[in-house]
Design a protein around this motif. Structure first.
Motif, short mmCIF file in Angstrom:
data_model
loop_
_atom_site.label_atom_id
_atom_site.label_comp_id
_atom_site.label_asym_id
_atom_site.label_seq_id
_atom_site.Cartn_x
_atom_site.Cartn_y
_atom_site.Cartn_z
N ARG A 62 -28.14 -33.44 -15.66
CA ARG A 62 -28.66 -33.99 -14.39
C ARG A 62 -28.35 -33.05 -13.23
O ARG A 62 -29.22 -32.75 -12.39
N GLU A 108 -31.13 -30.99 -10.88
CA GLU A 108 -31.15 -31.03 -9.42
C GLU A 108 -31.03 -29.63 -8.83
O GLU A 108 -31.70 -29.28 -7.85
N ILE A 152 -35.33 -32.83 -17.46
CA ILE A 152 -35.55 -34.27 -17.21
C ILE A 152 -36.33 -34.88 -18.36
O ILE A 152 -36.02 -35.98 -18.85
N HIS A 198 -34.37 -35.43 -21.64
CA HIS A 198 -33.41 -36.53 -21.58
C HIS A 198 -34.06 -37.88 -21.28
O HIS A 198 -33.35 -38.88 -21.18
N GLY A 199 -35.38 -37.90 -21.11
CA GLY A 199 -36.09 -39.16 -20.98
C GLY A 199 -35.85 -39.92 -19.68
O GLY A 199 -35.94 -41.15 -19.66
N TRP A 200 -35.58 -39.19 -18.61
CA TRP A 200 -35.40 -39.86 -17.30
C TRP A 200 -36.79 -40.04 -16.67
O TRP A 200 -37.25 -39.21 -15.87
N VAL A 201 -37.44 -41.16 -17.01
CA VAL A 201 -38.85 -41.36 -16.66
C VAL A 201 -39.03 -41.50 -15.15
O VAL A 201 -39.95 -40.90 -14.56
N ASP A 202 -38.19 -42.27 -14.50
CA ASP A 202 -38.35 -42.48 -13.06
C ASP A 202 -38.21 -41.16 -12.30
O ASP A 202 -39.01 -40.86 -11.39
N MET A 203 -37.20 -40.39 -12.67
CA MET A 203 -36.99 -39.10 -12.01
C MET A 203 -38.18 -38.17 -12.28
O MET A 203 -38.64 -37.44 -11.39
N HIS A 241 -42.75 -39.96 -23.92
CA HIS A 241 -41.85 -41.12 -23.83
C HIS A 241 -42.62 -42.44 -23.72
O HIS A 241 -42.03 -43.46 -23.35
#
Length: 1191
Positions: A712, A716, A731, A734-739, A765
């Motif tokens: 993360r 950034e 991103i 790691h499956g951070w959909v919102d980000m 995803h």
């Protein structure tokens, strides 16, 4: 060789009379000596000659003693005819007697059996026996000895015979000496050496000779004269030497081959016995006057050394030359006592008792180890030291030096002021070699053999023990009698340094400034004026070559490999890299080479550094050195910058950064700290306004965060550094959909690749809606289609395909494949056609068809073949391939019919129960039998068809057909499980009448001919050739007659004429020509009936019924059945000859059925039994609406 007396004792009786020592022996451990003296057995302590205890038990003189090999007991025998067994504790435990005086005893070394020999017999006794086994002998036994394995015993007789006997006493071999009784055998012994391949017996007799025999009685070496009468013989030092004593009043040492070496100890009377202490250098002699003399034999080292060649004496008569570096050895057998050895380059001199033999190498190659005799000087020469040069011998005798040529002539002589203590050849041209001499008075002289005048090098205050000259002859090392090593500079005659505790010294032949010396069990290596490096070592240093030190310890020469690490580091501390490298070349460890290379790099001495790391094969350092040389030569880089590169390479980053800053190259320091992930240190070298460098630092920081598993933070930082794609990858992984969605929304639509990457991860995803929005943002409709296809959302995909026709194939092809996976093949075919891929539709269906046949799913195979036939009908629209496709259409229609029918037969033969009536099975199998006459599809078993037909024929009374079919079956390969049934059925059918039931015979509805059950023409009339039409449930022949249209009448016109036709009863007769004339009379005036009966009977060609417009108009619509095919295939028209028979046609597959059968199949299956299509019809008994005309 020297014999040093250890102790002496003289045995007397009470009256002070001398007692003859007849025999003696050692205890196996060597701690005690047992002596036969007078009437007593004396036991001595061998350490100091102390008498431990006299043993009394004999009543007359004791002649012999013997100790058992295990050390538990010993025996004695004598003139009192008795043998007494004693324990090791000196206690008598057993006594037995002979008829005469006992002359000798010997224990078996293996079984410990005792042999006792007398005048007329000998006995064998062991502890396990209660009695003594005695054997007669023809003469007095003077001596005896067992072989090493204890299998045989040799007896020496007074008549000159040696008798070799087995363990049981039987004689095996008999050896007779030449002079008979005059050569009485007084002593013999087997050689105890384990190195010999066979047993060797040494025999001495009073013919004054010694001879050697093998176990077979064969003489094995030369017989040698002794010159005296021998009384005793004994092997010494594990069989290497032989001691013989007797009337010469001394003991003489011989080699094991009988070569005389020298006298051991002179006595005043005959020596009756001798023995060697086990595993030691001590011997003992027993004399007639009662003297017991105990000696230690000291063998002096006779050797010579020149550089790496070392020559030494072995077994007193052999010379071994050893190459100290390669450890090669060669042996020269001189067969005489070797007294002196000298070696120099390719020359070797060996002094024997009566001559000097000079050898030379076979070739000039200094690695050669083979020598040959060059000259012999047949003179007995006495000298203290012997030295050989290229063409001369140098003899040293106390103060005198003599130079002899190889013919023995004296050429020159020197007389010194003092005793010569040390002499060494220091080299030179042939016939002008130089000698280095050390005298007792402290003088060191140098003599050239062609110069009568010695050269005084220098004089010290004490006697010389050892000397050596450096390789350049500029430095002299001396060891004096006070064990001090003195090193002088011969140019200035000044003492350079001195070292204590030295007994020998040697210069390194490869390095001028290095020497080694030994003393006090310590080896010291000294380089220059540095302190000596010491290590433990036993012996004397005699040579120093490179990193190898030659050490003489006792009698053996060893080569010691010593790493010269300490001298090298001493030179490094002094910053003398050249001498350090020279030292390292002599021999150091890999770590030392690395240290040398690094030290050279610190001084930027790339030449030595390169040599060091080349030896280590360190490619990384070699690349660094090449880089440094390149920068020095081409870029004129500062030394501080080059040193900084080196320090950074070695991991000294702080020092490297300071040097970079000093050289004004802060950028390199920044890059170094950044690559090392030391970002705090890197910030110190960032400029205040350098945004590009700052972004680069942030990017590398992000790379590091990603590697240490902080994704993360890395994402950034990548976003901050403008590395959007790398951030998206992290991103997304790691499956951070919102980000991910936030990043995508912030991206500009012009940044197509990044948006696509975001959409890719969203799709991965499962966020299809978000992914669709991203693709919509950049107008990528193809990707949107792909999303809908992957999600199986076909409706949305169809909508997009309609709006964008170019994507139709991307939608309908996956859709078709999906339908095929769901077993919805008809829809899949349509989808392939929608996608414009008929070839794919055909390929998939063809594979399904073949699989169905291979898996015996013949109903499915029929269905697929029917669909394939429709594909060919569709392809027939192409004019170029019309005829071929129509032919394929008809072929596949026929295969579909056959597989459909065979499905019933296959289930009937493979399954125990069937729902079909016998008549239906009979009709189906008969239909297939006739079709198989012209077409045999894959998977259809002819045996199954015929077997079912034969079985049903017999059941229905068609015995003639059954017998004919059974005969056909007999010609086929019958499956194993049916063989018994077939054989039984074939026998049973022969008992039936040879006719067929007439009710089973088929009638042609065109010519009314009754056809036989087996028709060679197949499924058509045997008379008119009409092709029968079958009901596709029961396979009964339907009353349908096919007719064809007259020329010029289209299929649509014919349909219109049939639908608008009137009944023939309403027609008036008119003047029409030919077959078109109709009358009002019922059947006779029917135009179709006339056409139908107009054929050539038994004609070779079938003539079909051809009707014109008037005949069509006259037909009842309910009597006509039409098979409608897509163009270009023409319709097929059939007339129902028996209108009262209700017939139904499937509109989809154009198959006809008895109406009752069809309705039953619809109720059971819900679709057409052939094409599986839902069917709807409406029909009454009197007024049937034919499906073919409902359109």
């Amino acid at each position: 060789m020297r014999a040093v007396p250890t102790w002496v004792d003289k045995v007397h009786d009470r009256d002070r009379n001398e007692q003859c020592i007849y025999d003696l022996c050692f205890r196996p451990d060597g701690s005690q000596l047992v002596v036969a003296a007078g009437q007593r057995v004396l036991v001595y302590d061998t350490a100091d000659g102390t008498l431990i205890q006299p043993l009394k038990g004999h009543k007359d003189n004791v002649y012999c003693v013997a100790y058992a090999k295990d050390g538990k007991r010993f025996a004695s025998g004598g003139a009192d005819k008795c043998v007494i067994i004693w324990t090791s504790k000196l206690e008598g435990i057993l006594k037995y007697s002979h008829n005469d005086a006992v002359q000798c005893l010997c224990y078996n070394p293996i079984t410990h059996q005792l042999a006792s020999c007398a005048h007329s017999d000998f006995g064998l006794w062991s502890g396990e026996q209660k009695s003594v086994q005695k054997h007669k002998v023809p003469a007095r036994v003077n001596c005896c000895s067992w072989t090493n394995d204890g299998q045989y015993i040799a007896l020496g007789l007074g008549n000159g015979v040696v008798s070799i006997r087995g363990k049981a006493g039987e004689e095996k071999i008999r050896i007779e000496r030449p002079n008979g009784p005059q050569s009485a055998i007084w002593a013999l012994e087997w050689n105890p050496s384990s190195e010999e391949s066979y047993d060797i017996l040494c025999v001495t007799d009073w013919g004054q000779s010694v001879s050697f025999y093998s176990l077979s009685g064969k003489q094995v070496s030369k017989e040698r004269a002794l010159g005296f009468d021998p009384c005793c013989v004994s092997y010494f030092s594990k069989g290497e030497y032989l001691m013989i004593g007797g009337s010469n009043k001394g003991c003489i040492l011989y080699t094991r081959d009988g070569v005389k070496l020298g006298s051991v100890g002179e006595q005043s009377s005959w020596i009756w016995c001798c023995a060697a202490k086990p595993d030691s250098s001590f011997i003992v002699l027993g004399c007639q006057d009662g003297t017991i003399a105990y000696y230690q034999l000291i063998f002096s080292t006779v050797h010579g050394l020149y550089r790496e060649r070392y020559a030494y004496r072995d077994n007193m008569t052999d010379v071994i030359i050893q190459h100290l570096l390669t450890d090669q050895k060669v042996r020269i057998k001189c067969r005489d006592l070797v007294k002196k050895i000298a070696i120099y380059k390719h020359r070797l001199a060996v002094q024997l008792a009566e001559r000097i033999v000079i050898y030379e190498l076979y070739s000039g190659d200094m690695s050669d180890m083979h020598y040959r005799v060059k000259e012999k000087i047949n003179q007995k020469i006495e000298c203290n030291l012997l030295v050989i040069c290229t063409n001369h011998l140098i003899l040293c005798q106390e103060k005198r030096l003599q130079c002899l040529n190889f013919r023995g002539a004296k050429e020159r002589e020197w007389i010194m002021e003092s005793l010569i203590r040390y002499i060494k050849v220091v080299g030179g041209p042939p016939e002008r070699e130089g000698l280095l001499l050390g005298l007792k008075n402290g003088q060191i002289l140098k003599i050239f053999i062609d110069n009568p005048f010695p050269v005084n090098l220098l004089t010290i205050n004490s006697a010389i023990r050892c000397l050596d000259l450096s390789s350049s002859r500029k430095k002299l090392a001396i060891v004096d009698e006070h064990s001090t090593c003195l090193v002088y500079d011969l140019t200035t005659k000044e003492l350079m340094y001195q070292e204590p505790n030295a007994n020998s010294v040697a210069w390194n032949t490869h390095f001028e400034d290095m020497l080694c010396f030994s003393g006090s069990n310590t080896l010291s290596i000294k380089a220059g004026e540095f302190p000596a490096h010491q290590q433990k070592m036993m012996g004397f240093v005699v040579g120093f070559s490179g990193s190898k030190i030659f050490c003489l310890h006792v009698y053996s020469m060893t080569t010691i490999e010593v790493p010269l690490s300490s001298p090298m580091f001493q030179y490094l501390e002094k910053k003398d890299l050249d001498l350090a490298y020279e030292t390292a070349c002599l021999g150091v460890t890999e770590n030392d080479w690395e240290a040398l290379g690094k030290s050279a790099l610190l001084t930027l001495n790339t030449d030595i550094a390169k040599k060091s790391f080349t030896r280590l094969k360190d490619l990384k350092y070699l690349e660094l050195i090449y880089d440094i040389e390149n920068k020095k030569t081409n870029q004129n880089e500062q030394e501080s910058a080059l040193l900084a590169d080196l320090l950074a390479f070695q991991g000294k980053f702080s020092e490297a950064a300071k040097l970079y800053k000093k050289a004004g190259q802060e950028q390199k320091a920044l890059t170094m700290y950044t690559d090392l992930r030391m970002f705090d240190h890197a910030n110190e070298f960032l400029g205040s306004e350098d945004s590009a460098e700052r972004r680069l630092l942030i990017k590398k920081k992000a790379d590091w965060a990603a590697k240490i598993n902080e994704p993360r933070a890395a994402a950034e930082m990548y976003l901050s550094a403008g590395e959007t794609d790398k951030a998206i990858h992290i991103i997304g992984e790691h499956g951070w959909v919102d980000m991910l969605n936030d990043v995508g929304r912030k991206l500009d639509k012009a940044d197509t690749e990044s948006v696509q990457l975001v959409a890719h991860y969203l799709k991965k995803h499962g966020q299809l809606q978000y992914a669709k929005d991203m693709y919509k943002k950049i107008g990528d409709f193809q990707a949107m289609v792909q999303i809908f296809v992957e999600a199986k959302e076909w409706k949305e995909a169809f909508v997009l395909a309609e709006k964008n026709p170019e994507y139709k194939e991307q939608v309908y092809v996956p859709y078709a494949k999906w339908l095929a996976e769901q077993d919805r093949f008809v829809e899949a075919q349509k989808a392939f056609h929608m996608a414009g891929r008929p070839d794919e539709a055909f390929r998939v269906l063809n594979e399904l068809t073949l699989n169905a046949v291979n898996e015996s799913r013949f109903d499915d195979a029929a269905y697929y073949y029917w669909i394939l036939s429709l594909q060919f009908a569709d392809l027939a629209k192409d004019a170029n391939q019309k005829d071929a496709m129509i032919e394929k259409f008809q072929e596949f229609q026929t295969k579909a019919n056959m597989y459909y029918a065979y499905h019933t037969i296959q289930r009937y033969t493979d399954e125990p129960f069937t729902s079909y009536m016998p008549e239906a099975l009979f009709n189906i199998s008969r239909y297939l039998m006739h079709e198989l006459l012209f077409n045999h599809p894959q998977g259809v078993s002819k045996f199954s068809v015929l077997y079912a037909l034969a079985k049903q024929s017999r059941n229905l009374g068609a015995f003639k057909l059954a017998r004919s079919v059974m005969e056909k079956i007999q010609k086929l390969v019958i499956p194993k499980r049916f063989r018994e049934n077939v054989d039984l059925a074939a026998m049973m059918i022969r008992s039936k009448p040879f006719y067929d039931n007439e009710e089973l015979l088929s009638m042609c509805y065109r010519c009314s001919t009754t056809n036989p059950l087996f028709n060679p023409k197949g499924n058509r009339c045997n008379n008119c050739g009409l092709k029968f039409v079958y009901s596709f449930v029961s396979f009964e022949i339907l009353p349908l007659v096919e007719f064809q249209l007259d020329e010029g009448i289209s299929d649509q016109e014919a349909m219109a004429l049939i639908e608008s036709s009137v009944s023939p009863n309403d027609l008036n007769a008119g003047p029409e020509d030919g077959p078109d004339v109709m009358t009002m009379e019922a059947n006779e005036d029917d135009p179709f009936s006339g056409k139908m009966l107009a054929f050539q009977q038994d004609g070779e060609m079938f003539s079909s019924v051809i009707v014109n417009r008037k005949a069509l108009s006259s037909m009842e619509p309910g009597d006509v059945i039409v098979f409608k095919w897509d163009k270009p295939i023409r319709y097929q028209f059939f007339r129902n000859i028996m209108p009262e028979m209700s017939i139904t046609k499937c509109e989809t597959c154009n198959r006809v059925f008895h109406t009752d059968d069809y309705e039953l199949q619809l109720l059971q299956k819900g679709h057409c039994p052939f094409c599986r299509a839902n069917a709807h019809f409406n029909q009454t008994d009197d007024d049937a609406t034919i499906n073919g005309l409902d359109d």
